[in-house]
Design a protein around this motif. Structure first.
Motif, mmCIF file in Angstrom:
data_model
loop_
_atom_site.group_PDB
_atom_site.id
_atom_site.type_symbol
_atom_site.label_atom_id
_atom_site.label_comp_id
_atom_site.label_asym_id
_atom_site.label_seq_id
_atom_site.Cartn_x
_atom_site.Cartn_y
_atom_site.Cartn_z
ATOM 1 N N LEU A 249 -29.878 116.299 -0.551
ATOM 2 C CA LEU A 249 -28.612 116.423 0.531
ATOM 3 C C LEU A 249 -29.476 116.466 1.882
ATOM 4 C CD1 LEU A 249 -26.641 118.915 -1.056
ATOM 5 C CD2 LEU A 249 -26.476 116.442 -1.259
ATOM 6 N N PRO A 250 -28.645 115.958 2.695
ATOM 7 C CA PRO A 250 -29.048 115.883 4.274
ATOM 8 C C PRO A 250 -28.620 117.038 4.726
ATOM 9 C CG PRO A 250 -27.278 114.295 4.036
ATOM 10 C CD PRO A 250 -27.505 114.819 2.721
ATOM 11 N N TRP A 251 -28.991 118.355 4.545
ATOM 12 C CA TRP A 251 -28.686 119.572 4.829
ATOM 13 C C TRP A 251 -28.956 119.804 6.118
ATOM 14 C CZ3 TRP A 251 -32.125 122.629 7.520
ATOM 15 C CH2 TRP A 251 -33.255 122.325 7.403
ATOM 16 N N HIS A 252 -29.497 119.190 6.941
ATOM 17 C CA HIS A 252 -29.779 119.382 8.216
ATOM 18 C C HIS A 252 -28.655 118.763 9.279
ATOM 19 C CE1 HIS A 252 -31.261 115.105 7.557
ATOM 20 N NE2 HIS A 252 -31.211 114.936 8.977
ATOM 21 N N ARG A 253 -27.818 118.003 8.451
ATOM 22 C CA ARG A 253 -26.454 117.512 9.311
ATOM 23 C C ARG A 253 -25.346 118.423 9.251
ATOM 24 N NH1 ARG A 253 -28.061 111.697 6.700
ATOM 25 N NH2 ARG A 253 -29.770 111.311 8.040
ATOM 26 N N VAL A 254 -25.558 119.674 8.551
ATOM 27 C CA VAL A 254 -24.409 120.441 8.449
ATOM 28 C C VAL A 254 -24.608 121.693 9.402
ATOM 29 C CG1 VAL A 254 -22.815 121.829 6.872
ATOM 30 C CG2 VAL A 254 -23.969 119.717 6.139
ATOM 31 N N ILE A 255 -23.679 121.922 10.290
ATOM 32 C CA ILE A 255 -23.956 122.884 11.123
ATOM 33 C C ILE A 255 -22.500 123.847 11.220
ATOM 34 C CG2 ILE A 255 -25.415 121.759 12.590
ATOM 35 C CD1 ILE A 255 -23.003 120.843 14.461
ATOM 36 N N ASN A 256 -22.499 124.870 12.095
ATOM 37 C CA ASN A 256 -21.341 125.729 12.105
ATOM 38 C C ASN A 256 -20.336 125.113 13.024
ATOM 39 O OD1 ASN A 256 -21.913 126.799 14.588
ATOM 40 N ND2 ASN A 256 -22.809 128.671 14.073
ATOM 41 N N ALA A 257 -19.027 125.816 13.094
ATOM 42 C CA ALA A 257 -17.915 125.441 13.529
ATOM 43 C C ALA A 257 -18.099 125.495 15.242
ATOM 44 C CB ALA A 257 -16.633 126.242 13.138
ATOM 45 N N LYS A 258 -18.965 126.115 15.511
ATOM 46 C CA LYS A 258 -19.216 126.207 16.906
ATOM 47 C C LYS A 258 -20.052 125.077 17.630
ATOM 48 C CE LYS A 258 -19.111 131.265 17.102
ATOM 49 N NZ LYS A 258 -19.916 132.452 17.360
ATOM 50 N N GLY A 259 -20.899 124.286 16.546
ATOM 51 C CA GLY A 259 -21.422 123.208 16.897
ATOM 52 C C GLY A 259 -22.791 123.674 17.143
ATOM 53 N N GLU A 260 -23.044 124.981 16.437
ATOM 54 C CA GLU A 260 -24.389 125.222 16.214
ATOM 55 C C GLU A 260 -25.408 125.357 15.091
ATOM 56 O OE1 GLU A 260 -23.458 128.681 19.808
ATOM 57 O OE2 GLU A 260 -23.619 129.382 17.683
ATOM 58 N N ILE A 261 -26.484 125.431 15.281
ATOM 59 C CA ILE A 261 -27.519 125.781 14.086
ATOM 60 C C ILE A 261 -27.619 127.025 13.661
ATOM 61 C CG2 ILE A 261 -29.772 125.859 13.160
ATOM 62 C CD1 ILE A 261 -30.085 123.198 14.958
ATOM 63 N N GLY A 262 -27.032 127.566 12.510
ATOM 64 C CA GLY A 262 -26.981 129.087 12.101
ATOM 65 C C GLY A 262 -28.367 129.532 11.434
ATOM 66 N N LEU A 263 -28.993 128.704 11.176
ATOM 67 C CA LEU A 263 -30.458 129.129 10.608
ATOM 68 C C LEU A 263 -31.309 129.858 11.529
ATOM 69 C CD1 LEU A 263 -30.887 125.941 8.292
ATOM 70 C CD2 LEU A 263 -29.648 128.311 7.687
ATOM 71 N N LYS A 264 -32.203 130.601 10.924
ATOM 72 C CA LYS A 264 -33.110 131.179 11.825
ATOM 73 C C LYS A 264 -34.843 130.568 11.579
ATOM 74 C CE LYS A 264 -30.570 134.960 12.961
ATOM 75 N NZ LYS A 264 -29.403 134.026 13.443
ATOM 76 N N ASP A 265 -35.689 130.922 12.542
ATOM 77 C CA ASP A 265 -37.006 130.637 12.301
ATOM 78 C C ASP A 265 -37.604 129.479 11.998
ATOM 79 O OD1 ASP A 265 -37.228 133.508 12.851
ATOM 80 O OD2 ASP A 265 -37.185 134.023 10.595
ATOM 81 N N ASP A 266 -38.249 129.155 11.059
ATOM 82 C CA ASP A 266 -38.782 127.789 10.564
ATOM 83 C C ASP A 266 -37.859 126.863 10.316
ATOM 84 O OD1 ASP A 266 -41.306 128.646 10.899
ATOM 85 O OD2 ASP A 266 -41.899 128.848 9.073
ATOM 86 N N LEU A 267 -36.761 127.219 9.575
ATOM 87 C CA LEU A 267 -35.634 126.283 9.248
ATOM 88 C C LEU A 267 -34.865 125.946 10.384
ATOM 89 C CD1 LEU A 267 -34.387 127.807 5.910
ATOM 90 C CD2 LEU A 267 -35.732 125.565 6.167
ATOM 91 N N PHE A 268 -34.507 126.687 11.414
ATOM 92 C CA PHE A 268 -33.992 126.107 12.443
ATOM 93 C C PHE A 268 -34.846 125.423 13.287
ATOM 94 C CE2 PHE A 268 -34.361 126.711 17.260
ATOM 95 C CZ PHE A 268 -32.991 126.439 17.654
ATOM 96 N N PHE A 269 -35.821 125.386 13.446
ATOM 97 C CA PHE A 269 -36.708 124.261 14.129
ATOM 98 C C PHE A 269 -36.802 123.122 13.360
ATOM 99 C CE2 PHE A 269 -38.508 128.213 16.018
ATOM 100 C CZ PHE A 269 -38.261 127.898 17.302
ATOM 101 N N ILE A 270 -36.845 122.987 12.042
ATOM 102 C CA ILE A 270 -36.990 121.806 11.069
ATOM 103 C C ILE A 270 -35.602 121.155 11.245
ATOM 104 C CG2 ILE A 270 -36.966 121.053 8.880
ATOM 105 C CD1 ILE A 270 -38.669 123.269 8.224
ATOM 106 N N GLN A 271 -34.304 121.968 11.228
ATOM 107 C CA GLN A 271 -32.992 121.411 11.431
ATOM 108 C C GLN A 271 -32.866 120.688 12.657
ATOM 109 O OE1 GLN A 271 -29.748 124.033 10.586
ATOM 110 N NE2 GLN A 271 -28.525 122.251 10.439
#
Length: 102
Positions: free
Chosen positions: A52-74
Protein backbone atom coordinates in the motif's frame (compact mmCIF):
# COMPACT_ATOMS: atom_id res chain seq x y z
CA UNK A 1 -19.89 -8.33 -0.48
CA UNK A 2 -16.55 -6.73 0.33
CA UNK A 3 -15.56 -6.05 3.90
CA UNK A 4 -14.59 -2.58 5.12
CA UNK A 5 -10.95 -3.67 5.16
CA UNK A 6 -11.07 -4.92 1.56
CA UNK A 7 -12.73 -1.71 0.38
CA UNK A 8 -10.22 0.46 2.25
CA UNK A 9 -7.26 -1.44 0.77
CA UNK A 10 -8.70 -1.04 -2.73
CA UNK A 11 -9.20 2.73 -2.19
CA UNK A 12 -5.69 3.23 -0.79
CA UNK A 13 -4.15 1.39 -3.75
CA UNK A 14 -5.89 3.82 -6.13
CA UNK A 15 -4.33 7.00 -4.70
CA UNK A 16 -2.10 8.32 -7.48
CA UNK A 17 1.43 9.59 -6.97
CA UNK A 18 1.48 13.24 -5.96
CA UNK A 19 -1.95 13.05 -4.30
CA UNK A 20 -3.16 12.25 -0.78
CA UNK A 21 -6.33 11.12 0.95
CA UNK A 22 -7.28 11.45 4.59
CA UNK A 23 -7.98 8.59 6.98
CA UNK A 24 -11.56 9.79 7.41
CA UNK A 25 -12.11 10.23 3.69
CA UNK A 26 -11.05 6.63 3.04
CA UNK A 27 -13.23 5.37 5.91
CA UNK A 28 -16.29 7.21 4.59
CA UNK A 29 -15.87 5.92 1.03
CA UNK A 30 -15.30 2.39 2.37
CA UNK A 31 -18.63 2.57 4.21
CA UNK A 32 -17.73 3.54 7.77
CA UNK A 33 -17.78 7.36 8.17
CA UNK A 34 -16.44 7.09 11.73
CA UNK A 35 -13.81 4.49 10.88
CA UNK A 36 -10.68 6.66 10.52
CA UNK A 37 -8.92 4.73 13.28
CA UNK A 38 -9.67 1.49 11.48
CA UNK A 39 -7.89 2.91 8.43
CA UNK A 40 -4.87 3.67 10.64
CA UNK A 41 -4.92 0.04 11.82
CA UNK A 42 -5.17 -1.27 8.25
CA UNK A 43 -2.22 0.86 7.16
CA UNK A 44 -0.17 -0.19 10.17
CA UNK A 45 -0.82 -3.91 9.82
CA UNK A 46 -1.27 -4.43 6.07
CA UNK A 47 0.81 -1.87 4.15
CA UNK A 48 3.73 -4.19 3.55
CA UNK A 49 1.66 -7.28 2.72
CA UNK A 50 -0.53 -5.42 0.20
CA UNK A 51 2.17 -2.96 -0.99
CA UNK A 52 0.00 0.00 0.00
CA UNK A 53 1.16 3.56 -0.70
CA UNK A 54 0.76 4.33 3.02
CA UNK A 55 2.69 7.59 2.68
CA UNK A 56 -0.21 9.08 0.69
CA UNK A 57 -2.60 8.96 3.66
CA UNK A 58 -2.63 11.91 6.06
CA UNK A 59 -4.93 13.41 8.68
CA UNK A 60 -7.91 15.69 8.11
CA UNK A 61 -5.84 18.80 8.85
CA UNK A 62 -3.56 18.01 5.93
CA UNK A 63 -0.78 16.96 8.26
CA UNK A 64 1.50 13.99 8.69
CA UNK A 65 0.53 12.44 12.00
CA UNK A 66 3.51 10.12 12.34
CA UNK A 67 6.57 10.81 14.47
CA UNK A 68 10.34 10.38 14.23
CA UNK A 69 11.75 8.28 11.37
CA UNK A 70 8.37 7.46 9.82
CA UNK A 71 7.55 11.17 9.66
CA UNK A 72 10.69 11.85 7.63
CA UNK A 73 10.14 8.82 5.38
CA UNK A 74 6.56 9.91 4.69
CA UNK A 75 7.52 13.54 4.06
CA UNK A 76 10.41 12.65 1.74
CA UNK A 77 8.21 10.15 -0.14
CA UNK A 78 5.51 12.77 -0.70
CA UNK A 79 8.02 15.45 -1.71
CA UNK A 80 9.61 13.03 -4.21
CA UNK A 81 6.17 12.76 -5.85
CA UNK A 82 5.84 16.55 -6.14
CA UNK A 83 3.78 17.28 -3.02
CA UNK A 84 4.74 20.69 -1.61
CA UNK A 85 4.57 21.34 2.13
CA UNK A 86 3.22 24.67 3.38
CA UNK A 87 4.74 24.08 6.82
CA UNK A 88 6.95 21.44 8.46
CA UNK A 89 4.09 18.92 8.72
CA UNK A 90 1.25 20.09 6.48
CA UNK A 91 0.19 20.35 2.86
CA UNK A 92 -2.71 22.02 1.10
CA UNK A 93 -5.57 19.54 0.88
CA UNK A 94 -7.20 21.88 -1.62
CA UNK A 95 -4.29 21.32 -3.99
CA UNK A 96 -3.20 17.73 -3.29
CA UNK A 97 -6.25 15.80 -2.03
CA UNK A 98 -7.42 13.02 -4.31
CA UNK A 99 -11.15 12.59 -4.87
CA UNK A 100 -12.45 9.31 -6.27
CA UNK A 101 -15.52 8.88 -8.45
CA UNK A 102 -17.37 6.91 -5.72
Amino acid sequence: MESFTEKAIKIIKQIPAGKVMTYGQIAKIAGSPRGARQVVRILHSMSQKHKLPWHRVINAKGEIGLKDDLFFIQKMSLESEGVVFISERSISLEKFQYHTEH
